[in-house]
Design a protein around this motif. Structure first.
Motif, PDB file in Angstrom:
ATOM      1  N   ILE A 125     -10.446  24.014  21.265  1.00 60.69           N
ATOM      2  CA  ILE A 125      -9.251  24.485  20.545  1.00 60.69           C
ATOM      3  C   ILE A 125      -9.340  24.076  19.086  1.00 60.69           C
ATOM      4  CG2 ILE A 125      -6.754  24.221  20.326  1.00 60.69           C
ATOM      5  CD1 ILE A 125      -6.622  24.031  23.356  1.00 60.69           C
ATOM      6  N   ILE A 126      -9.775  22.848  18.835  1.00 65.01           N
ATOM      7  CA  ILE A 126      -9.917  22.371  17.456  1.00 65.01           C
ATOM      8  C   ILE A 126     -10.952  23.205  16.723  1.00 65.01           C
ATOM      9  CG2 ILE A 126     -10.681  20.426  16.028  1.00 65.01           C
ATOM     10  CD1 ILE A 126      -9.316  18.587  18.082  1.00 65.01           C
ATOM     11  N   GLU A 127     -12.079  23.510  17.402  1.00 64.73           N
ATOM     12  CA  GLU A 127     -13.119  24.345  16.770  1.00 64.73           C
ATOM     13  C   GLU A 127     -12.565  25.732  16.439  1.00 64.73           C
ATOM     14  OE1 GLU A 127     -16.457  24.371  19.396  1.00 64.73           O
ATOM     15  OE2 GLU A 127     -16.931  22.259  19.040  1.00 64.73           O
ATOM     16  N   VAL A 128     -11.785  26.286  17.342  1.00 61.00           N
ATOM     17  CA  VAL A 128     -11.190  27.608  17.110  1.00 61.00           C
ATOM     18  C   VAL A 128     -10.206  27.535  15.948  1.00 61.00           C
ATOM     19  CG1 VAL A 128      -9.678  29.382  18.106  1.00 61.00           C
ATOM     20  CG2 VAL A 128     -11.547  28.431  19.457  1.00 61.00           C
ATOM     21  N   ILE A 129      -9.398  26.480  15.911  1.00 59.68           N
ATOM     22  CA  ILE A 129      -8.427  26.311  14.819  1.00 59.68           C
ATOM     23  C   ILE A 129      -9.160  26.153  13.493  1.00 59.68           C
ATOM     24  CG2 ILE A 129      -6.685  24.748  13.859  1.00 59.68           C
ATOM     25  CD1 ILE A 129      -5.700  24.294  16.735  1.00 59.68           C
ATOM     26  N   ILE A 130     -10.226  25.325  13.474  1.00 57.71           N
ATOM     27  CA  ILE A 130     -10.998  25.145  12.239  1.00 57.71           C
ATOM     28  C   ILE A 130     -11.638  26.461  11.825  1.00 57.71           C
ATOM     29  CG2 ILE A 130     -13.057  24.036  11.268  1.00 57.71           C
ATOM     30  CD1 ILE A 130     -12.283  21.526  12.864  1.00 57.71           C
ATOM     31  N   PHE A 131     -12.163  27.214  12.789  1.00 57.16           N
ATOM     32  CA  PHE A 131     -12.765  28.514  12.477  1.00 57.16           C
ATOM     33  C   PHE A 131     -11.730  29.464  11.872  1.00 57.16           C
ATOM     34  CE2 PHE A 131     -13.648  32.903  13.781  1.00 57.16           C
ATOM     35  CZ  PHE A 131     -14.858  33.104  13.124  1.00 57.16           C
ATOM     36  N   ILE A 132     -10.542  29.514  12.505  1.00 55.03           N
ATOM     37  CA  ILE A 132      -9.475  30.409  11.998  1.00 55.03           C
ATOM     38  C   ILE A 132      -9.030  29.969  10.605  1.00 55.03           C
ATOM     39  CG2 ILE A 132      -7.077  31.116  12.360  1.00 55.03           C
ATOM     40  CD1 ILE A 132      -7.684  31.150  15.381  1.00 55.03           C
ATOM     41  N   LEU A 133      -8.880  28.641  10.391  1.00 53.15           N
ATOM     42  CA  LEU A 133      -8.502  28.152   9.062  1.00 53.15           C
ATOM     43  C   LEU A 133      -9.570  28.493   8.028  1.00 53.15           C
ATOM     44  CD1 LEU A 133      -6.903  24.670   9.876  1.00 53.15           C
ATOM     45  CD2 LEU A 133      -5.740  26.737   9.095  1.00 53.15           C
ATOM     46  N   GLY A 134     -10.833  28.335   8.399  1.00 55.51           N
ATOM     47  CA  GLY A 134     -11.938  28.700   7.492  1.00 55.51           C
ATOM     48  C   GLY A 134     -11.930  30.184   7.175  1.00 55.51           C
ATOM     49  N   LEU A 135     -11.693  30.987   8.212  1.00 51.87           N
ATOM     50  CA  LEU A 135     -11.628  32.435   8.022  1.00 51.87           C
ATOM     51  C   LEU A 135     -10.475  32.805   7.090  1.00 51.87           C
ATOM     52  CD1 LEU A 135     -12.900  35.129   8.938  1.00 51.87           C
ATOM     53  CD2 LEU A 135     -11.218  35.171  10.784  1.00 51.87           C
ATOM     54  N   LEU A 136      -9.310  32.203   7.324  1.00 55.36           N
ATOM     55  CA  LEU A 136      -8.161  32.481   6.459  1.00 55.36           C
ATOM     56  C   LEU A 136      -8.419  32.032   5.027  1.00 55.36           C
ATOM     57  CD1 LEU A 136      -5.171  31.573   8.807  1.00 55.36           C
ATOM     58  CD2 LEU A 136      -5.902  33.853   8.074  1.00 55.36           C
ATOM     59  N   LEU A 137      -9.047  30.855   4.878  1.00 53.84           N
ATOM     60  CA  LEU A 137      -9.380  30.368   3.541  1.00 53.84           C
ATOM     61  C   LEU A 137     -10.360  31.322   2.854  1.00 53.84           C
ATOM     62  CD1 LEU A 137      -9.121  28.150   1.406  1.00 53.84           C
ATOM     63  CD2 LEU A 137     -11.044  26.982   2.524  1.00 53.84           C
ATOM     64  N   GLY A 138     -11.357  31.796   3.608  1.00 51.12           N
ATOM     65  CA  GLY A 138     -12.325  32.754   3.055  1.00 51.12           C
ATOM     66  C   GLY A 138     -11.656  34.051   2.626  1.00 51.12           C
ATOM     67  N   ILE A 139     -10.754  34.543   3.458  1.00 49.03           N
ATOM     68  CA  ILE A 139     -10.029  35.779   3.130  1.00 49.03           C
ATOM     69  C   ILE A 139      -9.170  35.565   1.890  1.00 49.03           C
ATOM     70  CG2 ILE A 139      -8.184  37.314   3.922  1.00 49.03           C
ATOM     71  CD1 ILE A 139      -9.375  37.050   6.753  1.00 49.03           C
ATOM     72  N   ALA A 140      -8.487  34.424   1.817  1.00 48.28           N
ATOM     73  CA  ALA A 140      -7.641  34.137   0.657  1.00 48.28           C
ATOM     74  C   ALA A 140      -8.475  34.052  -0.620  1.00 48.28           C
ATOM     75  CB  ALA A 140      -6.861  32.843   0.879  1.00 48.28           C
ATOM     76  N   LEU A 141      -9.617  33.343  -0.549  1.00 51.80           N
ATOM     77  CA  LEU A 141     -10.478  33.234  -1.738  1.00 51.80           C
ATOM     78  C   LEU A 141     -11.048  34.596  -2.132  1.00 51.80           C
ATOM     79  CD1 LEU A 141     -12.347  29.891  -0.983  1.00 51.80           C
ATOM     80  CD2 LEU A 141     -10.553  30.298  -2.687  1.00 51.80           C
ATOM     81  N   ALA A 142     -11.457  35.388  -1.138  1.00 55.81           N
ATOM     82  CA  ALA A 142     -11.972  36.731  -1.427  1.00 55.81           C
ATOM     83  C   ALA A 142     -10.879  37.588  -2.059  1.00 55.81           C
ATOM     84  CB  ALA A 142     -12.497  37.377  -0.153  1.00 55.81           C
ATOM     85  N   PHE A 143      -9.657  37.482  -1.540  1.00 57.68           N
ATOM     86  CA  PHE A 143      -8.544  38.240  -2.100  1.00 57.68           C
ATOM     87  C   PHE A 143      -8.293  37.857  -3.546  1.00 57.68           C
ATOM     88  CE2 PHE A 143      -3.991  38.426  -3.062  1.00 57.68           C
ATOM     89  CZ  PHE A 143      -3.775  39.783  -2.946  1.00 57.68           C
ATOM     90  N   ILE A 144      -8.266  36.562  -3.823  1.00 59.33           N
ATOM     91  CA  ILE A 144      -8.025  36.090  -5.192  1.00 59.33           C
ATOM     92  C   ILE A 144      -9.133  36.583  -6.123  1.00 59.33           C
ATOM     93  CG2 ILE A 144      -7.948  34.015  -6.645  1.00 59.33           C
ATOM     94  CD1 ILE A 144      -6.528  32.627  -4.226  1.00 59.33           C
ATOM     95  N   TYR A 145     -10.391  36.476  -5.670  1.00 65.32           N
ATOM     96  CA  TYR A 145     -11.524  36.911  -6.492  1.00 65.32           C
ATOM     97  C   TYR A 145     -11.459  38.414  -6.742  1.00 65.32           C
ATOM     98  CZ  TYR A 145     -16.259  38.171  -7.791  1.00 65.32           C
ATOM     99  OH  TYR A 145     -17.349  38.698  -8.434  1.00 65.32           O
ATOM    100  N   LEU A 146     -11.274  39.196  -5.672  1.00 67.35           N
ATOM    101  CA  LEU A 146     -11.253  40.653  -5.813  1.00 67.35           C
ATOM    102  C   LEU A 146     -10.058  41.125  -6.618  1.00 67.35           C
ATOM    103  CD1 LEU A 146     -12.439  41.767  -2.276  1.00 67.35           C
ATOM    104  CD2 LEU A 146     -13.730  41.796  -4.427  1.00 67.35           C
TER     105      LEU A 146
END
Length: 158
Positions: A19-40
């Motif tokens: 569950i922790i790995e899934v949560i960390i993965f989802i948080l990483g994915l959300l962080l990546g999407i947020a950074l990509a959104f800000i950059y784009l």
């Protein structure tokens, strides 16, 4: 109920690492999407500003070109009686500007009127009459033209 037998982990911790790995993965994915959104978003803003300034410059150039063309046309209309292709006596021509450019009173200069001609000067690529000018041309060609004198003498006594 507290601890399971055989030294195993409590029930609420079993599978907890997954569950922790899934949560960390989802948080990483959300962080990546947020950074990509800000950059784009920044890149798109830069591209939009560049496009906007190029488009505005193109509009300014088109407006200037149209303005120059209109100005040249107006100058040509005023100078037309002095040009060789104007086949009437310049002194017989009276500038109106709208809806036709000139009314020529043929023979006016000599004091011997021979005719009245409505003249429109066209410059540029198109020599088409406006819809109103076409209607006026038809009215004139059908002879629906007359003379009228309006006497304003009655105004002097008021």
């Amino acid at each position: 109920m507290g601890k399971a037998l055989g030294g195993s982990k409590p029930w609420f911790i079993e599978g907890g690492e997954q569950i922790i790995e899934v949560i960390i993965f989802i948080l990483g994915l959300l962080l990546g999407i947020a950074l990509a959104f800000i950059y784009l978003r920044g890149q798109l803003a830069i591209r939009f500003e560049r496009w906007k300034s190029e488009f505005e410059e193109r509009i300014r150039q088109e407006v200037l070109e149209r303005s120059r063309a209109v100005l040249k046309g107006k100058i040509a209309e005023q100078l037309a009686p002095l040009l060789p292709m104007f086949k009437y006596e310049p002194a017989d021509a009276r500038f109106l500007g709208s809806p036709v450019d000139y009314v020529v009173f043929e023979g006016y200069k000599e004091g011997e009127p021979k005719g009245v001609v409505f003249v429109d000067i066209k410059t540029g690529k198109s020599a088409d009459l406006t819809p109103l000018q076409r209607k006026l041309k038809q009215v004139i060609e059908q002879g629906r033209v007359h003379w009228e004198t309006i006497h304003l003498g009655g105004l002097e006594s008021e």
